[in-house]
Each structure stands twice: as C-alpha cells, then as structure tokens.
Design a protein around this motif. Structure first.
Motif, PDB file in Angstrom:
ATOM      1  N   LEU A 144       0.847  -1.205   0.000  1.00 35.93           N
ATOM      2  CA  LEU A 144       0.000   0.000   0.000  1.00 35.93           C
ATOM      3  C   LEU A 144       0.879   1.251   0.000  1.00 35.93           C
ATOM      4  CD1 LEU A 144      -2.635  -1.106   2.683  1.00 35.93           C
ATOM      5  CD2 LEU A 144      -3.034  -0.927   0.230  1.00 35.93           C
ATOM      6  N   LEU A 145       1.909   1.212   0.831  1.00 32.94           N
ATOM      7  CA  LEU A 145       2.829   2.359   0.916  1.00 32.94           C
ATOM      8  C   LEU A 145       3.508   2.616  -0.426  1.00 32.94           C
ATOM      9  CD1 LEU A 145       5.029   2.326   4.126  1.00 32.94           C
ATOM     10  CD2 LEU A 145       3.240   3.927   3.482  1.00 32.94           C
ATOM     11  N   ALA A 146       3.941   1.530  -1.071  1.00 31.17           N
ATOM     12  CA  ALA A 146       4.659   1.662  -2.339  1.00 31.17           C
ATOM     13  C   ALA A 146       3.776   2.343  -3.390  1.00 31.17           C
ATOM     14  CB  ALA A 146       5.103   0.287  -2.828  1.00 31.17           C
ATOM     15  N   LEU A 147       2.459   2.153  -3.252  1.00 25.84           N
ATOM     16  CA  LEU A 147       1.524   2.768  -4.213  1.00 25.84           C
ATOM     17  C   LEU A 147       1.085   4.161  -3.772  1.00 25.84           C
ATOM     18  CD1 LEU A 147      -0.681  -0.380  -4.934  1.00 25.84           C
ATOM     19  CD2 LEU A 147       1.007   0.656  -6.469  1.00 25.84           C
ATOM     20  N   GLY A 148       1.551   4.570  -2.610  1.00 27.80           N
ATOM     21  CA  GLY A 148       1.211   5.918  -2.123  1.00 27.80           C
ATOM     22  C   GLY A 148      -0.178   6.015  -1.528  1.00 27.80           C
ATOM     23  N   LEU A 149      -0.752   4.869  -1.140  1.00 32.29           N
ATOM     24  CA  LEU A 149      -2.093   4.921  -0.534  1.00 32.29           C
ATOM     25  C   LEU A 149      -2.015   5.434   0.904  1.00 32.29           C
ATOM     26  CD1 LEU A 149      -3.381   1.739  -2.204  1.00 32.29           C
ATOM     27  CD2 LEU A 149      -4.797   3.748  -1.954  1.00 32.29           C
ATOM     28  N   PRO A 150      -2.958   6.267   1.315  1.00 36.30           N
ATOM     29  CA  PRO A 150      -2.928   6.814   2.679  1.00 36.30           C
ATOM     30  C   PRO A 150      -3.260   5.735   3.709  1.00 36.30           C
ATOM     31  CG  PRO A 150      -4.577   7.910   1.301  1.00 36.30           C
ATOM     32  CD  PRO A 150      -4.101   6.727   0.548  1.00 36.30           C
ATOM     33  N   LEU A 151      -2.327   5.514   4.597  1.00 41.28           N
ATOM     34  CA  LEU A 151      -2.424   4.388   5.516  1.00 41.28           C
ATOM     35  C   LEU A 151      -2.080   4.846   6.930  1.00 41.28           C
ATOM     36  CD1 LEU A 151      -2.529   1.270   5.889  1.00 41.28           C
ATOM     37  CD2 LEU A 151      -0.153   1.206   5.165  1.00 41.28           C
ATOM     38  N   ARG A 152      -2.928   4.446   7.888  1.00 39.78           N
ATOM     39  CA  ARG A 152      -2.659   4.763   9.298  1.00 39.78           C
ATOM     40  C   ARG A 152      -2.855   3.505  10.120  1.00 39.78           C
ATOM     41  NH1 ARG A 152      -6.994   8.765  11.201  1.00 39.78           N
ATOM     42  NH2 ARG A 152      -8.357   7.978   9.567  1.00 39.78           N
ATOM     43  N   MET A 153      -2.074   3.366  11.167  1.00 45.31           N
ATOM     44  CA  MET A 153      -2.301   2.269  12.095  1.00 45.31           C
ATOM     45  C   MET A 153      -3.468   2.660  13.004  1.00 45.31           C
ATOM     46  SD  MET A 153      -0.052   0.406  10.893  1.00 45.31           S
ATOM     47  CE  MET A 153      -0.410  -1.019  11.938  1.00 45.31           C
ATOM     48  N   ASN A 154      -4.266   1.662  13.358  1.00 46.69           N
ATOM     49  CA  ASN A 154      -5.482   1.921  14.118  1.00 46.69           C
ATOM     50  C   ASN A 154      -5.560   0.937  15.297  1.00 46.69           C
ATOM     51  OD1 ASN A 154      -8.128   3.044  14.498  1.00 46.69           O
ATOM     52  ND2 ASN A 154      -8.977   1.196  13.556  1.00 46.69           N
ATOM     53  N   PRO A 155      -4.742   1.167  16.328  1.00 41.85           N
ATOM     54  CA  PRO A 155      -4.660   0.186  17.420  1.00 41.85           C
ATOM     55  C   PRO A 155      -5.808   0.302  18.421  1.00 41.85           C
ATOM     56  CG  PRO A 155      -3.235   2.040  17.887  1.00 41.85           C
ATOM     57  CD  PRO A 155      -3.861   2.324  16.547  1.00 41.85           C
ATOM     58  N   ALA A 156      -6.014  -0.780  19.133  1.00 42.37           N
ATOM     59  CA  ALA A 156      -6.961  -0.758  20.255  1.00 42.37           C
ATOM     60  C   ALA A 156      -6.144  -0.711  21.545  1.00 42.37           C
ATOM     61  CB  ALA A 156      -7.817  -2.014  20.226  1.00 42.37           C
TER      62      ALA A 156
END
Ligand code: SF4
Length: 252
Positions: A144-156
């Motif tokens: 996902l990162l390599a494609l430049g998609l916006p990504l966030r970690m979403n922990p509990a």
C-alpha cells in the motif's frame, strides 16, 4: 431529498462487508466470529451508495467487518462508486490479513488504488496479533505504501492509550515496527466493554461504571446508515426494499 426528520441529516454510509474474520481477537466487540457467513453483494452495495448520495449529502463511506478484504470485490465496488460520486472520505478498516500469497496481496493493493480508497486504517496491536501473523500484514502495508495509498495504524488500547499494562506494552512494540516502515498510528480506540472484550478483560472495567459506546448514535437523528452483511438496515433489508424507501419509512 429524504422527507423524514429522523434521517434528514444522514451523511455517512457504513458497510459491514462480512462478519467472517481471519482474526479471533479477545477484545472483539462482535464476540466470537463464525468461520463463514453472509457477505455484502458488490452490485447492490454500490447501488445503495449511488441511490443514497442522490438524496443525501454523503460525506463518508466506510467498509469494515469482520475482515472486509475476504470479500474484496464488494470493497472495490463500494469505493469506486463513492469516488465516482465525489464522496470525500472513503475509508477501509482492515486487519491486513486475508491471504499469505504475495501476488494476491500485491494485486489487492493495486485494486485499492484503482477504486480510490483514500483512508486505510490498519488494525494491528497486541489483541489482533495474538492470532494474526504480522508478516503478511506488513507485506500488505508495504504494498500500500509503495503505491502511495494513505495508511494509518489503528490500534486498540486497554483502559487508555497511556495505561501501563502488558497488552498496551505489546501494542507499542508492534506499532514501533510499523513506524519504522514510515506508518504512523492514529489515536486508535479504547476497548469498549462489550462482546469478547467483556468476557476476557472484564477485570479492567469498573463494575457499576457507565461506559459510553462511542459508536452509538441518536436514533432520532441518524447520521449513519449501517448495512449488515446480509443487507439488513434500518429494520428492513436493502436486498428486498429500496434503500430510499427504508430511509423514508424509518422511525426510531
Ligand atoms: S480482526 Fe476485528 S473483526 Fe476480526 S476478530 Fe479481530 S477485532 Fe474482531
């Protein structure tokens, strides 16, 4: 235009793509997940997005589960429709584990780029990683990162983000691995005492305390249309009844 005061302010559509999941998280608010079950039909779901946004000012569409990427065609169809309609926020919540096959992981990331999802929340923490292997999740994140998609970690988090307990400490270690890849975490969410969370972590919740469910809505002023894997919504079913009719007929 919806002529129903209870749904007139609707601005969000959420699809539970499936309740089937690759995880067996102890904190899951859904309780124990079945190994199989219904999933959203891609075409009908995309049709719901089109119909509702023709009548309401929809600002965000979210797909989640269970693990939504077990039925990726539905995810792609929903977000492609939302992007075509210019809906600003198009979110996917995933645990990132739907296959170990590197080629399938790469293909899924490419499809997510094509359907123009613009906010991916990756759920990884001590709870998810008890049953979900980290490597395929990291591989998916890297694609996902390599494609430049916006990504966030979403922990509990258990008790609070800053609380010192074994689960939170393990979560901090996992997040550090993603941070090293260049993926930051959002604030995440604090586990709500419901389903499995209550069963396994009941000791962390104060007895007699009132916990506000952050996902609960005012039923007399619905902002979110939530659609279940079998099409259930607003006391009816979008597979059987036109969604605009359901919105017009809804009564709290
Ligand atoms: S990944 Fe999410 S839906 Fe699946 S068991 Fe864990 S918390 Fe529940």
């Amino acid at each position: 235009m919806i002529g129903n005061i209870y749904t007139a302010n609707l601005n969000r559509i959420e699809f539970v793509i499936t309740n089937t999941c690759t995880g067996r998280c102890k904190h899951c608010s859904e309780g124990d997940h079945a190994g199989s079950g219904p999933h959203i039909d891609p075409e009908i779901a995309a049709g719901v997005v089109r119909e509702v946004s023709g009548s309401c000012r929809i600002e965000s569409v979210m797909t989640f589960g269970g693990e939504p990427m077990l039925y990726p065609e539905a995810v792609y169809a929903i977000h492609a429709a939302a992007a075509e309609l210019g809906i600003p926020k198009r979110q996917l919540i995933t645990n990132g584990y739907f296959t170990k096959d590197a080629a399938r992981i790469k293909a899924a990331a490419e499809q997510l780029l094509r359907c123009r999802v613009n906010d991916i929340l990756l759920s990884a923490d001590a709870f998810h990683q008890e049953t979900i292997p980290l490597e395929p999740v990291k591989r998916f994140a890297a694609e996902l990162l390599a494609l430049g998609l916006p990504l966030r970690m979403n922990p509990a988090w258990l008790v609070s983000k800053t609380h010192d307990n074994l689960c939170n400490n393990r979560t901090r270690e996992i997040l550090a691995e993603f941070e090293a890849m260049g993926i930051a975490a959002n604030g995440g969410n604090v586990i709500f005492p419901e389903g499995n969370a209550l069963k396994y972590f009941g000791d962390y919740f104060e007895s007699g305390a009132v916990y506000i469910n952050p996902y609960e809505e005012d039923p007399a002023d619905l902002r979110t249309l939530s659609i279940d894997p079998d099409g259930s919504a607003l006391g009816g079913n979008v597979y059987k009844t036109n969604v605009l009719m359901l919105l017009n007929q809804y009564h709290p």
